[in-house]
Design a protein around this motif. Structure first.
Motif, PDB file in Angstrom:
ATOM      1  N   ARG A  74       0.836  -1.208   0.000  1.00 29.85           N
ATOM      2  CA  ARG A  74       0.000   0.000   0.000  1.00 29.85           C
ATOM      3  C   ARG A  74       0.872   1.259   0.000  1.00 29.85           C
ATOM      4  O   ARG A  74       0.618   2.204  -0.738  1.00 29.85           O
ATOM      5  N   VAL A 117      -8.622   3.800  -4.213  1.00 31.93           N
ATOM      6  CA  VAL A 117      -8.597   2.422  -3.749  1.00 31.93           C
ATOM      7  C   VAL A 117      -7.553   2.234  -2.651  1.00 31.93           C
ATOM      8  O   VAL A 117      -7.820   1.641  -1.604  1.00 31.93           O
ATOM      9  N   THR A 118      -6.353   2.735  -2.884  1.00 30.35           N
ATOM     10  CA  THR A 118      -5.215   2.408  -2.033  1.00 30.35           C
ATOM     11  C   THR A 118      -5.267   3.103  -0.680  1.00 30.35           C
ATOM     12  O   THR A 118      -4.981   2.485   0.350  1.00 30.35           O
ATOM     13  N   PRO A 120      -7.937   4.364   1.233  1.00 31.78           N
ATOM     14  CA  PRO A 120      -8.862   3.786   2.210  1.00 31.78           C
ATOM     15  C   PRO A 120      -8.445   2.384   2.677  1.00 31.78           C
ATOM     16  O   PRO A 120      -8.638   2.033   3.840  1.00 31.78           O
ATOM     17  N   THR A 121      -7.872   1.590   1.762  1.00 30.39           N
ATOM     18  CA  THR A 121      -7.406   0.249   2.134  1.00 30.39           C
ATOM     19  C   THR A 121      -6.284   0.354   3.164  1.00 30.39           C
ATOM     20  O   THR A 121      -6.267  -0.358   4.177  1.00 30.39           O
ATOM     21  N   ALA A 124      -7.784   1.432   6.502  1.00 29.66           N
ATOM     22  CA  ALA A 124      -8.566   0.354   7.123  1.00 29.66           C
ATOM     23  C   ALA A 124      -7.649  -0.686   7.749  1.00 29.66           C
ATOM     24  O   ALA A 124      -7.934  -1.225   8.827  1.00 29.66           O
ATOM     25  N   VAL A 136     -11.043   5.766   8.550  1.00 22.88           N
ATOM     26  CA  VAL A 136     -11.195   5.647   7.092  1.00 22.88           C
ATOM     27  C   VAL A 136     -11.917   6.866   6.531  1.00 22.88           C
ATOM     28  O   VAL A 136     -11.586   7.361   5.449  1.00 22.88           O
ATOM     29  N   TRP A 371     -17.327   4.815   1.250  1.00 24.89           N
ATOM     30  CA  TRP A 371     -15.894   4.504   1.261  1.00 24.89           C
ATOM     31  C   TRP A 371     -15.520   3.599   2.416  1.00 24.89           C
ATOM     32  O   TRP A 371     -14.634   2.742   2.295  1.00 24.89           O
ATOM     33  N   SER A 375     -14.079  -0.382   1.920  1.00 24.65           N
ATOM     34  CA  SER A 375     -12.761  -0.733   2.454  1.00 24.65           C
ATOM     35  C   SER A 375     -12.828  -1.884   3.456  1.00 24.65           C
ATOM     36  O   SER A 375     -11.821  -2.509   3.750  1.00 24.65           O
ATOM     37  N   GLU A 376     -14.044  -2.191   3.987  1.00 26.26           N
ATOM     38  CA  GLU A 376     -14.110  -3.175   5.070  1.00 26.26           C
ATOM     39  C   GLU A 376     -14.788  -4.493   4.707  1.00 26.26           C
ATOM     40  O   GLU A 376     -14.590  -5.488   5.389  1.00 26.26           O
ATOM     41  N   ARG A 383      -9.033  -8.071  -1.077  1.00 29.30           N
ATOM     42  CA  ARG A 383      -9.252  -6.639  -0.874  1.00 29.30           C
ATOM     43  C   ARG A 383      -8.801  -5.811  -2.069  1.00 29.30           C
ATOM     44  O   ARG A 383      -9.467  -4.881  -2.491  1.00 29.30           O
ATOM     45  N   MET A 387     -11.748  -4.142  -4.102  1.00 28.65           N
ATOM     46  CA  MET A 387     -11.824  -2.673  -4.117  1.00 28.65           C
ATOM     47  C   MET A 387     -11.656  -2.161  -5.542  1.00 28.65           C
ATOM     48  O   MET A 387     -12.361  -1.252  -5.981  1.00 28.65           O
TER      49      MET A 387
END
Length: 468
Positions: A74, A117-118, A120-121, A124, A136, A371, A375-376, A383, A387
């Motif tokens: 990430r 995408v990246t 929030p991941t 989280a 998040v 969002w 992410s969850e 994931r 995502m």
């Protein structure tokens, strides 16, 4: 504040500059477009193209952003995105014609999609379960803050330098500064512990967890992540085909895509990208529309603060349903008043008040939940691709709305255009009520267990039990 919390706050602040760039680059076109149209000779279709090509680029960026963040990590992915933000911003600023502008906006879209995408991941996976919603949605706060900054700079530059032929270039180049901050800030940030476990770097993962958790919590969380990851080893590396083949994963994908589409069909980005044009169409002059548009940015930021607070108190489902009811009602009123008060001096002020009301519901309820849930809901090994796929759908719908909105505005008018969004809003409410589960209060690993075991039957009691 202890050392771990302090470091975690630093992680949030720096990584969410990706969200700030996302917001600024999508919002700046709102004020730059009227001036850019004159210099580059744009018509309604090419206006829509310049605004929306970023969104189609974001769709592709979301897909590859998810995969690259699984492959590179990430943190490293965010570093690459910062470089792309900087280069594409300079390309847009210096564009001599529509072709170069379109290409540069597309590249900027790749960066926006990757960040959507990246970041929030990453957040989280760095956050503790009890404050994941708040953490998040800090990214959502930075997105709307970026849009507010864009609206403010647009209004200042438009009113001070409106006669300057290159005023729109000054509006665009400002985004280069947060791109530099994101790059140099992320050089000092750690990698996600969950990604490190997926690469069998358990000692490194524990080292990161010790920086952001108390010692006992760090060890127990590492064991929980390792257990969840070992359960997933039966599944080969996730692909889009796998998402269709396994029933419980297919259900998650369906919910994820549904949430993504729901957020966009409210028509929020028609207001965020074309707010100045909407206010001009209602009766404001360009300079006044730029100033009025700041109200949209201010309410978005204030509403997001409220949304972050509500996520700790209220479930995801009731927030989303309330938000959709509010946005749909606001759009219905815009359509009615545009029809009945056309040409009056009151109309532009009524439209501005209703767009502000619309954004209060959108940014205070719909966007934070969107969002956060995206992410969850996906398990660790899915994931990235999950995502990527859902946010791809989000950006494609966003892009289609961005492309068609100025054309609809020019052909069928303001009222009919918003009546179309009212119908879509009613469909969104129906989807949420029928299909969306409640996910509040569960760890990422508990959520995965729920979908694996009872999710296919939609047994919400299992969720409630785990959350207690």
């Amino acid at each position: 504040m202890n050392t771990q919390k302090s470091f975690l706050m630093k992680v949030i602040l720096i990584s969410t500059f990706g969200g700030l760039l996302f917001g600024y680059d999508t919002g700046v076109i709102n004020g730059a477009l009227p001036y850019m149209s004159e210099e580059l000779g744009l018509n309604p279709f090419t206006e829509g193209l310049v605004a929306s090509i970023l969104l189609f680029g974001a769709a592709i960026g979301a897909v590859f952003g998810g995969r690259l963040s699984d492959y590179n990590g990430r943190r490293k992915n965010i570093l690459y995105l910062a470089v792309l933000f900087f280069i594409a911003t300079l390309g847009c600023t210096l564009a001599p014609n529509v072709t170069i502008m379109t290409i540069s906006r597309f590249l900027l879209g790749l960066a926006v999609g990757g960040a959507s995408v990246t970041v929030p991941t990453y957040l989280a996976e760095m956050s503790p379960a009890e404050s994941r919603g708040r953490m998040v949605t800090q990214n959502e706060l930075m997105i709307v803050s970026g849009q507010l900054l864009a609206f403010v700079f647009n209004a200042i530059l438009g009113n001070m330098m409106g006669d300057h032929p290159h005023v729109w270039r000054y509006m665009l180049v400002i985004a280069a500064l947060p791109a530099l901050f994101l790059f140099f800030g992320m050089l000092k940030m750690p990698e996600s512990p969950r990604w490190l476990v997926s690469k069998k770097k358990n000692d490194d993962a524990l080292g990161v967890l010790r920086k952001i958790r108390e010692e006992d919590r760090a060890k127990s969380e590492l064991n929980e992540i390792k257990t969840a990851f070992s359960e997933e080893k039966e599944t080969k590396k996730a692909t889009f085909k796998d998402m269709l083949a396994v029933p419980w994963i297919r259900r998650i994908a369906f919910i994820g895509i549904g949430i993504a589409v729901v957020q966009q069909i409210t028509g929020v980005n028609s207001i965020m990208y074309y707010g100045t044009e909407i206010l001009k169409d209602a009766g404001f002059k360009t300079e006044a529309a730029l100033i009025g548009n700041i109200a949209n940015g201010v309410i978005s930021v204030l509403a997001t603060f409220v949304g972050i607070w509500l996520l700790g108190k209220v479930g995801r489902r009731p927030m989303l349903i309330t938000g959709l009811a509010g946005t749909t009602a606001s759009l219905l009123l815009i359509g009615i008043f545009s029809l009945t008060l056309e040409g009056t001096t009151a109309l532009p002020y009524i439209v501005l008040a209703l767009t502000v009301t619309f954004l209060a519901f959108q940014q205070g309820a719909i966007s934070p939940v969107t969002w956060l849930m995206l992410s969850e809901i996906f398990p660790l090994r899915l994931r990235g691709v999950g995502m990527g796929t859902t946010v791809l759908c989000l950006w494609v719908v966003n892009g289609l709305i961005g492309l068609m909105f100025p054309v609809l505005l020019a052909t069928v008018g303001l009222s009919t255009t918003f009546f179309v969004f009212v119908v879509l809003g009613l469909g969104a409410i129906t989807f949420v009520k029928k299909y969306l589960p409640e996910t509040k209060g569960l760890t990422l690993e508990q959520l995965e267990h729920y979908f694996r075991t009872s999710g296919s039957q939609g047994n919400q009691e299992a969720v409630n039990k785990m959350a207690k």
